[in-house]
Scaffold this motif. Structure first.
Motif: not given
Length: 218
Positions: A144-146, A134-140
């Motif tokens: 990108y947003v960063r 789940v963390s990987d989904l968010i971090i990805e």
């Protein structure tokens, strides 16, 4: 080394099998005491009214009242209680909504037994814990947003209404719910979302939510 304390925990799930499995996982741990197995959100909230609880393991997809609503009520009424979402749902928008509402952890049901125990201990110690997949989904999306944020201050191009729509998306609201809240049509909301994606060079609603939370746009 952690001090030996008893973390009073309840599990909230409408399936008796899941409740029993969680009980079996936790019963041999000297630091965790499973004090109640709630069959739904109402059962859990009634128990919390008169009993001391440190941590709640909470499912999302339940009848009568879903886990997101229960999470919101717990955090409003008992902000000291830690809440870990234990669910099969891996939808990125749902994950972000739960974390935005104050969830202290988010675990997929395919986490192993040691992972559940470790998450409880770490969350009780004040950490935020999510199951790695789940963390990987968010971090990805965060990565990108960063990059998009670093490029320029694109949010300055947004209209007041678009900022409102972004804020509501970050709270997990659907287009239909946003339309009702702002008293505008579904089509108008869709147009705003398309405009936001274009102006910020983002790909989907999840990235809008991450961008909003990262920039404290509320």
């Amino acid at each position: 080394l952690r001090c030996i304390i008893m973390i009073k925990t309840i599990v909230v799930n409408n399936y008796a099998l899941i409740r029993d499995i969680v009980q079996k996982i936790l019963e041999d741990n000297s630091q965790i005491e499973l004090v109640h197995k709630a069959e739904d959100g109402f059962d859990a909230l009634e128990y919390l009214e008169i009993n001391k609880v440190d941590l709640v393991l909470l499912d999302i997809g339940m009848p009568r009242i879903n886990g997101i609503e229960v999470l919101q009520k717990i955090k409003n009424l008992y902000p000291h209680i830690k809440v870990i979402m234990l669910t099969s749902c891996k939808d990125k928008e749902i994950v972000l909504k739960c974390l935005n509402l104050g969830a202290d952890g988010y675990l997929s049901k395919d986490v192993d037994c040691e992972g559940i125990i470790d998450a409880i201990l770490r969350v009780h110690d004040g950490e935020m814990v999510t199951f790695p997949k789940v963390s990987d989904l968010i971090i990805e999306d965060m990565d990108y947003v960063r990059k998009q944020i670093e490029e320029n201050t694109k949010s300055q191009k947004l209209t007041k209404r678009e900022l409102q729509v972004m804020s509501l998306i970050s709270k997990g609201m659907s287009n239909k719910a946003i339309a009702k809240h702002l008293e505008i049509s579904d089509k108008t909301v869709k147009n705003h979302v398309s405009s936001i994606l274009r102006k910020l060079s983002l790909n989907d609603r999840t990235q809008i939510a991450v961008y909003t939370l990262s920039n404290n746009i509320f």
